[in-house]
Design a protein around this motif. Structure first.
Motif, PDB file in Angstrom:
ATOM      1  N   CYS A 157      19.046  15.821  50.447  1.00 34.13           N
ATOM      2  CA  CYS A 157      18.314  15.871  51.722  1.00 34.13           C
ATOM      3  C   CYS A 157      18.159  14.454  52.264  1.00 34.13           C
ATOM      4  CB  CYS A 157      16.973  16.577  51.513  1.00 34.13           C
ATOM      5  SG  CYS A 157      17.157  18.330  51.068  1.00 34.13           S
ATOM      6  N   ALA A 158      16.924  14.035  52.649  1.00 36.76           N
ATOM      7  CA  ALA A 158      16.747  12.698  53.239  1.00 36.76           C
ATOM      8  C   ALA A 158      16.685  11.642  52.135  1.00 36.76           C
ATOM      9  CB  ALA A 158      15.467  12.667  54.080  1.00 36.76           C
ATOM     10  N   SER A 159      17.799  10.999  51.891  1.00 31.61           N
ATOM     11  CA  SER A 159      17.863   9.975  50.849  1.00 31.61           C
ATOM     12  C   SER A 159      19.112   9.138  51.080  1.00 31.61           C
ATOM     13  CB  SER A 159      17.919  10.600  49.451  1.00 31.61           C
ATOM     14  OG  SER A 159      19.153  11.272  49.253  1.00 31.61           O
ATOM     15  N   GLY A 203      16.083  13.718  47.619  1.00 32.62           N
ATOM     16  CA  GLY A 203      15.779  13.428  49.009  1.00 32.62           C
ATOM     17  C   GLY A 203      14.484  14.066  49.487  1.00 32.62           C
ATOM     18  N   ARG A 210      13.004  15.776  56.048  1.00 30.91           N
ATOM     19  CA  ARG A 210      12.847  15.120  57.342  1.00 30.91           C
ATOM     20  C   ARG A 210      13.188  16.043  58.509  1.00 30.91           C
ATOM     21  NH1 ARG A 210      11.237  10.249  59.728  1.00 30.91           N
ATOM     22  NH2 ARG A 210       9.962  11.878  60.592  1.00 30.91           N
ATOM     23  N   THR A 211      14.135  16.999  58.278  1.00 35.81           N
ATOM     24  CA  THR A 211      14.649  17.813  59.388  1.00 35.81           C
ATOM     25  C   THR A 211      14.514  19.305  59.092  1.00 35.81           C
ATOM     26  OG1 THR A 211      16.905  18.003  58.536  1.00 35.81           O
ATOM     27  CG2 THR A 211      16.388  16.021  59.807  1.00 35.81           C
ATOM     28  N   GLN A 269      16.991  20.591  56.509  1.00 34.24           N
ATOM     29  CA  GLN A 269      16.613  20.344  55.121  1.00 34.24           C
ATOM     30  C   GLN A 269      15.575  21.367  54.647  1.00 34.24           C
ATOM     31  OE1 GLN A 269      15.544  16.264  55.725  1.00 34.24           O
ATOM     32  NE2 GLN A 269      17.665  15.570  55.663  1.00 34.24           N
ATOM     33  N   CYS A 280      12.571  10.137  46.234  1.00 37.94           N
ATOM     34  CA  CYS A 280      12.375  10.696  47.577  1.00 37.94           C
ATOM     35  C   CYS A 280      11.926  12.153  47.510  1.00 37.94           C
ATOM     36  CB  CYS A 280      13.653  10.562  48.401  1.00 37.94           C
ATOM     37  SG  CYS A 280      14.171   8.858  48.661  1.00 37.94           S
ATOM     38  N   PRO A 294      12.468   6.782  52.617  1.00 35.03           N
ATOM     39  CA  PRO A 294      12.394   7.468  53.921  1.00 35.03           C
ATOM     40  C   PRO A 294      10.967   7.820  54.315  1.00 35.03           C
ATOM     41  CG  PRO A 294      14.171   8.385  52.593  1.00 35.03           C
ATOM     42  CD  PRO A 294      13.390   7.479  51.686  1.00 35.03           C
ATOM     43  N   VAL A 298       7.641  12.927  57.392  1.00 28.29           N
ATOM     44  CA  VAL A 298       8.451  13.150  56.188  1.00 28.29           C
ATOM     45  C   VAL A 298       7.580  13.802  55.123  1.00 28.29           C
ATOM     46  CG1 VAL A 298       9.757  12.018  54.351  1.00 28.29           C
ATOM     47  CG2 VAL A 298       9.909  11.169  56.696  1.00 28.29           C
TER      48      VAL A 298
END
Length: 338
Positions: A11-13, A66, A69-70, A73, A93, A100, A150
């Motif tokens: 994911c966000a990472s 991660g 964030r979105t 995800q 994360c 993030p 986040v």
């Protein structure tokens, strides 16, 4: 005999967590022999439809790295939660929000303004921003929603286990895979790393004074540290006393202070507050001027103490003042809003 099916998702990472898998070196062959990897988009060609086609619970375990964030995800995390018997938050994360998560000092608008208008390398006189839905010539293109805040993986879906670290230490990942294969798993919710401070495995442990006292803090890039002596005793901002062990003290062994990527032990509610409290207890000074002078080198307190943990901390994010009154009341009441 069917092999346990295992998935990895990102994911966000930055993707560094995937390095822990590759860093198994030749041992990755034994892992590959014992399991069947059914999802690993960073290394193999898997589609979302492949995951959707799986039976619920078909994967024995899915390692998700991660932060969240979105909207995409969130959707993938929820989908993988259904398809996997066990979910492991893989890395800092997913565990606490990670780097993030420092974006929680800002909101979506200020991030987009900086990225698409204000940055020195951007030329965007028309002020064009990404749109969630774009229709052109009879076609529609959609992008995931970019949330204001986040979140950690555990704030999004139920997580069974956590492997901390930035990136997760190879030996912790290897031990987790062996535990899954043997069925010898600890109680759910366990962070799969020793529940003691990093100082316990630091090779400089014997040089740490029983009573620490620091007159001056130093930034690591401005001094050459003694490679044998406790870094905190030398005035360097080492977060080892507040950080969980399990990494083999690779940073302090390399003459760099611990930055806290493995997060807190179970006895700590808020990593940043613990680290700040610990520092305040050892800095010498009986008047404001002396203390302020000693702390001047802390140019980024949030980035120092909450580098990996802002979304997972008691602070969670910088306070917003929503225009909608109901949303504001929810925010002030501690609601975790995307």
């Amino acid at each position: 005999m069917n092999k346990p099916k295992v998935g990895f998702y990102w994911c966000a990472s930055c993707g560094g967590c995937e390095e822990s898998v590759v860093d198994l070196a030749e041992d990755i062959l034994a892992v590959a022999e014992a399991i069947e990897i059914v999802l690993w988009p960073v290394a193999m060609d898997f589609k979302r439809s492949d995951v959707e086609a799986m039976e619920d619970g078909e994967m024995a375990v899915c390692f998700i790295n991660g932060a969240i964030r979105t909207s995409e995800q969130v959707e993938m995390a929820e989908l993988l939660r259904r398809k996997a018997q066990l979910i492991v938050a893989f890395g800092s994360c997913a565990h606490l929000g990670g780097i993030p998560g420092l974006a929680n000092l800002f909101d979506r608008k200020s991030i987009f303004d900086r990225a698409y208008v204000e940055s020195q390398s951007t030329v965007n006189p028309e002020g064009t921003f990404p749109q969630e839905v774009t229709r052109l010539n009879g076609h529609t293109v959609t992008l995931p929603r970019f949330y204001d805040t986040v979140r950690t993986l555990g704030q999004t879906i139920p997580v069974d286990y956590t492997i901390p670290g930035c990136p997760p230490p190879v030996k912790l990942f290897q031990a987790a895979v062996e535990a899954v294969l043997s069925g010898n798993l600890p109680p759910k919710g366990t962070v799969l790393a020793p529940d003691v401070a990093l100082c316990e495995e630091c090779p400089r442990k014997a040089t740490k004074p029983d009573r620490l006292s620091i007159k001056e803090l130093k930034r690591p890039h401005l001094v050459i540290a003694d490679s044998e002596v406790c870094l905190l005793a030398q005035g360097l901002m080492c977060l080892g006393p507040a950080t969980r062990s399990g990494c083999g003290a690779v940073c302090t062994t390399g003459n760099m202070p611990c930055t806290g990527c493995l997060g807190p032990t179970t006895r700590v509610a808020d990593f940043g507050a613990k680290a700040l409290s610990g520092l305040a207890s050892v800095v010498e000074g009986e008047d404001d001027a002396t203390i302020e002078s000693a702390m001047e080198v802390l140019v980024d307190p949030v980035g120092t103490f909450y580098r990996y943990s802002l979304p997972g901390s008691l602070l969670h994010r910088k306070v917003r003042v929503p225009e909608n009154t109901d949303a504001r009341e929810s925010e002030l009441a501690g609601g975790v809003k995307p």
